[in-house]
Design a protein around this motif. Structure first.
Motif, mmCIF file in Angstrom:
data_model
loop_
_atom_site.group_PDB
_atom_site.id
_atom_site.type_symbol
_atom_site.label_atom_id
_atom_site.label_comp_id
_atom_site.label_asym_id
_atom_site.label_seq_id
_atom_site.Cartn_x
_atom_site.Cartn_y
_atom_site.Cartn_z
ATOM 1 N N GLY A 58 54.509 59.600 21.052
ATOM 2 C CA GLY A 58 53.935 59.652 22.399
ATOM 3 C C GLY A 58 52.446 59.477 22.452
ATOM 4 N N MET A 59 51.749 59.673 21.303
ATOM 5 C CA MET A 59 50.312 59.429 21.268
ATOM 6 C C MET A 59 50.052 57.921 21.316
ATOM 7 S SD MET A 59 48.650 62.410 20.985
ATOM 8 C CE MET A 59 47.111 62.228 20.071
ATOM 9 N N ALA A 60 48.806 57.531 21.524
ATOM 10 C CA ALA A 60 48.427 56.125 21.543
ATOM 11 C C ALA A 60 47.484 55.836 20.387
ATOM 12 C CB ALA A 60 47.753 55.755 22.858
ATOM 13 N N PHE A 61 47.773 54.749 19.665
ATOM 14 C CA PHE A 61 46.825 54.299 18.648
ATOM 15 C C PHE A 61 45.490 54.001 19.332
ATOM 16 C CE2 PHE A 61 50.926 53.185 16.694
ATOM 17 C CZ PHE A 61 50.772 53.794 15.450
ATOM 18 N N PHE A 110 59.150 48.647 36.809
ATOM 19 C CA PHE A 110 57.921 48.725 36.022
ATOM 20 C C PHE A 110 57.199 50.040 36.317
ATOM 21 C CE2 PHE A 110 53.346 47.586 35.351
ATOM 22 C CZ PHE A 110 53.419 47.435 33.970
ATOM 23 N N ALA A 111 57.198 50.462 37.571
ATOM 24 C CA ALA A 111 56.577 51.734 37.916
ATOM 25 C C ALA A 111 57.255 52.887 37.179
ATOM 26 C CB ALA A 111 56.642 51.954 39.421
ATOM 27 N N LEU A 148 55.529 55.484 34.520
ATOM 28 C CA LEU A 148 55.545 56.933 34.675
ATOM 29 C C LEU A 148 56.128 57.601 33.439
ATOM 30 C CD1 LEU A 148 54.921 59.347 36.415
ATOM 31 C CD2 LEU A 148 57.140 59.059 37.537
ATOM 32 N N SER A 149 57.159 57.010 32.850
ATOM 33 C CA SER A 149 57.736 57.571 31.632
ATOM 34 C C SER A 149 56.700 57.589 30.512
ATOM 35 C CB SER A 149 58.968 56.767 31.213
ATOM 36 O OG SER A 149 59.474 57.224 29.980
ATOM 37 N N ALA A 150 55.965 56.491 30.357
ATOM 38 C CA ALA A 150 54.936 56.426 29.320
ATOM 39 C C ALA A 150 53.840 57.448 29.587
ATOM 40 C CB ALA A 150 54.354 55.018 29.255
ATOM 41 N N ALA A 151 53.466 57.615 30.858
ATOM 42 C CA ALA A 151 52.415 58.566 31.205
ATOM 43 C C ALA A 151 52.835 59.998 30.890
ATOM 44 C CB ALA A 151 52.067 58.431 32.689
ATOM 45 N N ARG A 152 54.080 60.339 31.222
ATOM 46 C CA ARG A 152 54.546 61.700 30.944
ATOM 47 C C ARG A 152 54.578 61.963 29.440
ATOM 48 N NH1 ARG A 152 56.862 64.266 35.360
ATOM 49 N NH2 ARG A 152 57.683 62.965 37.081
ATOM 50 N N ARG A 153 55.087 60.994 28.683
ATOM 51 C CA ARG A 153 55.155 61.189 27.230
ATOM 52 C C ARG A 153 53.760 61.297 26.630
ATOM 53 N NH1 ARG A 153 57.047 57.096 24.444
ATOM 54 N NH2 ARG A 153 57.220 55.559 26.130
ATOM 55 N N ALA A 154 52.821 60.501 27.142
ATOM 56 C CA ALA A 154 51.448 60.570 26.635
ATOM 57 C C ALA A 154 50.817 61.917 26.962
ATOM 58 C CB ALA A 154 50.619 59.428 27.228
#
Length: 717
Positions: A275-278, A331-332, A336-342
């Motif tokens: 879930g982190m970002a490189f 796409f939205a 949102l899924s990526a934002a929550r995991r991040a």
């Protein structure tokens, strides 16, 4: 090239500077091109070289040692005088190292091309006055991002043959990425497909912390325009992008190219730091110049995840989920899924910092204070979802009540709390009314600070005297966004005036008479530091396309060309249009993003097409005059539609008079420039009402009355 130094540390050198001399053929070398003169000005009259809006402010700065007012004349293309008046002496402008006066011709409402402003035997470069002045810049500043795309052919039909190139970094020789990029040693044991996105600056690196804020600014530009009912100007088939005609607003198509990349940079499920970002991806070593990206042979590397990058992803993706939903719900949902995991991953790893030492082959973008990124990400998630957990993260943040969310240097990639404030102030949310009012007040208070700074300077720049550091032009444009947001929140014209005057600075009304935007103005930057737009190094290559913003004056002189050519420069004059001066003349997505935002804002028409009504009128009456002194009464009338809550009045004495005391106001003087502030009890002036105060002073010889006044940045009649 190296990352812009953090706004929290404006003079800090990134470790990358050690290896950031020009690389030619893969070897460190001194610049081989002939340096351009660093003094661009050909006239003492410094104006916006593109022009002015008929209903906007129209001011120019005159470099002169004269202490008395001078006569200015506005002449049309035929040479006829269409307006005239007297300049206002300002005296020493410390950041510019000059003595200046200001000519204000805002009262002229005509339109046309080929105007010049003549003062004391000098004339400005010709400029236009027209309502569609910024339409082309809006398109060109946005097109910069298509030029910077990775992983897609750049189409000649959209950009012209000089700028067309094959798709780069798709694993096609001589490229070695970005479809299966390994990590640096010890970071991970797998590869990632991280194609797409924008090249960050003049090199071939891609950085999440710079991409995050740049994407946010582009999407925020559309979100603001939509609130104002002007989204059609950035809608489908309005910009030069290959996706035009797909039913999606073009500006969102462009931002999506980066959003897809940002989500590819997220650590997948089942891996350490999921879930982190490189933090970034770039070449293993600095590439040579000039070098087209599809010709880059360097191996590519993923750099370890960071909390800052992860929160940039969370914020940008949460904003995406809100703004893209009417156009692409799937796409939205993905955003949102990526934002929550991040967000969840960042909460689990709140102090995983990118080291400043990680600067081989690309900028470090180090940042060890990420509480502001937490606040920004929480604000975006709360504005999008309305969920109590994100609301509690917002209200529980020290940044939520901090007076420094808008720092003295504005906001930037390492200072993002202000972005959370802007979202909470403008996007409907469930904050209590008092809390939301306080957030909005913080925006207008920051804007008032920028206006005060502009009023105190001859070139009307919102940055402080020590604010000319790496990327100072991006700082100016970011401050303009705060001013424009304050205009939206309050409806007060003084904020719009301030935002537009920052464009004057970027387009030529500055210490060296240089337009910092390629293709715009007679003396426009055209040798920006870039590996493909490198005509100065190779005549077969193009200069930068129109609409690319140079980094701007950097008083730290952080490259060899600047050190050789600019030693002893005044802070606001520490700039050279040379491809080797990466610390003053590089381009970057986080500088062009606010330029594009500002150009779109400036290009909007008023709903009626009529000039706004005057907001103030001032009467200056000399009550008593004797051989060496005088007293005078100054009366300020609010002729605008809304109450003035807190006022400051600026003028200059044409005869060099000096104020010795005042009553019913606090009055200070710097050279000939005078600033009067309300006394507290008389801070409010209702529409149609007046406030009066008195001054006493000294004079030698004549005692002429001042003729030009500005109230909170607005020209008074």
């Amino acid at each position: 090239m190296p990352a812009t130094p953090s706004l929290r540390h404006p003079t800090r050198l990134a470790a990358a500077l050690v290896t950031a001399s020009l690389l030619v053929g893969g070897f460190l070398a001194a610049p081989t091109a002939t340096a351009a003169p660093h003094t661009a000005a050909t006239t003492a009259v410094r104006a916006n070289q593109v022009g002015y809006l008929p209903d906007g402010p129209k001011r120019a700065t005159v470099v002169t040692t004269a202490t008395q007012s001078l006569t200015w004349q506005l002449r049309d293309a035929s040479g006829a005088v269409v307006a005239s008046g007297a300049t206002v002496p300002r005296g020493a402008d410390t950041p510019a190292g000059q003595s200046v006066q200001v000519a204000d011709f805002s009262s002229y409402r005509g339109s046309g091309s080929g105007y010049v402003l003549a003062v004391d035997g000098s004339a400005s470069v010709p400029f236009d006055i027209r309502a569609n002045l910024y339409d082309t810049l809006r398109s060109d500043a946005m097109a910069f991002f298509y030029h910077q795309r990775s992983g897609i052919p750049i189409d000649a039909s959209l950009v012209g043959s000089a700028y067309a190139r094959p798709a780069a970094h798709l694993g096609v020789a001589p490229n070695q990425g970005d479809t299966a990029v390994p990590c640096q040693a010890t970071v991970c044991d797998y590869t990632r497909d991280v194609r797409g996105g924008w090249y960050d600056a003049g090199d071939h690196g891609k950085y999440v912390v710079n991409g995050g804020i740049s994407t946010w600014l582009m999407v925020n530009s559309f979100e603001r325009a939509k609130r104002a009912g002007n989204e059609s100007a950035l809608g489908d088939s309005t910009l030069r992008v290959p996706e035009r005609g797909n039913g999606m607003p073009d500006v969102l198509d462009e931002a999506r190219w980066e959003l897809d990349f940002l989500m590819r940079m997220q650590v997948p499920e089942g891996k350490p730091y999921t879930g982190m970002a490189f933090h970034k991806i770039h070449d293993a070593a600095w590439t040579g110049m000039p070098l087209r990206p599809d010709q880059d042979p360097q191996p590519r590397e993923l750099h370890r995840p960071s909390t800052a990058a992860t929160l940039n992803l969370a914020a940008a993706a949460a904003q995406c989920a809100r703004v893209y939903r009417p156009y692409d719900a799937a796409f939205a949902d993905r955003c949102l899924s990526a934002a929550r995991r991040a967000w969840t991953a960042a909460r689990a790893n709140p102090a995983l910092y990118a080291p400043d030492s990680d600067s081989t082959g690309g900028g470090a973008y180090g940042d060890t204070q990420v509480t502001d990124e937490f606040y920004w990400a929480a604000a975006e998630l709360y504005a999008t979802t309305g969920e109590s957990g994100y609301r509690d993260a917002v209200t529980g943040s020290s940044w939520h009540t901090s007076a420094t969310a808008f720092s003295a240097y504005g906001f930037g990639w390492a200072d993002t709390a202000a972005l959370g404030r802007l979202t909470l102030a403008t996007v409907p949310n469930g904050l209590p009314t008092a809390d939301r009012d306080r957030v909005r007040t913080s925006v207008t208070a920051a804007a008032d600070g920028y206006l005060s700074r502009m009023a105190a300077q001859g070139y009307a720049v919102p940055v402080p005297a020590d604010g000319y550091f790496w990327g100072s032009n991006g700082e100016v444009a970011n401050d303009a966004i705060v001013l424009a947001t304050a205009a939206e929140l309050t409806g007060e014209g003084r904020y719009r005036t301030g935002a537009l005057e920052t464009m004057d600075y970027l387009l030529g009304r500055n210490a060296i008479g240089q337009s910092y935007v390629s293709g715009y103005g007679r003396t426009a930057s055209h040798n920006q530091h870039h590996r493909f737009w490198a005509h100065q190094l190779d005549a077969s290559l193009p200069n930068p396309p129109a609409g690319a913003l140079a980094g701007g004056p950097d008083s730290a002189l952080q490259d060899p060309v600047a050190q050789e050519k600019l030693t002893g420069c005044a802070p606001a004059a520490c700039y050279i249009d040379d491809i080797g001066s990466y610390s003053t003349n590089e381009v970057a997505v986080n500088w062009n993003a606010p330029l594009a935002w500002l150009a779109a804002y400036a290009a909007e028409r008023t709903t009626t097409g009529e000039p706004p009504t005057g907001l103030c009128a001032v009467t200056y009456r000399a009550d008593s005059v004797w051989s060496t002194g005088f007293t005078a009464t100054v009366t300020v009338k609010n002729t605008g539609p809304t109450a003035v809550d807190g006022w400051q009045l600026n003028w200059a004495y044409p005869g060099g008079q000096r104020v010795t005391s005042a009553w019913n106001a606090t009055v200070t003087q710097n050279g000939t420039a005078v600033l009067a502030r309300d006394a507290g009890w008389n801070r409010a002036i209702a529409p149609g009402a007046t406030a009066s105060f008195g001054v006493q002073g000294t004079h030698t010889g004549a005692n002429p009355s001042p003729t030009a006044f500005t109230l909170n940045g607005n020209t008074c009649t």
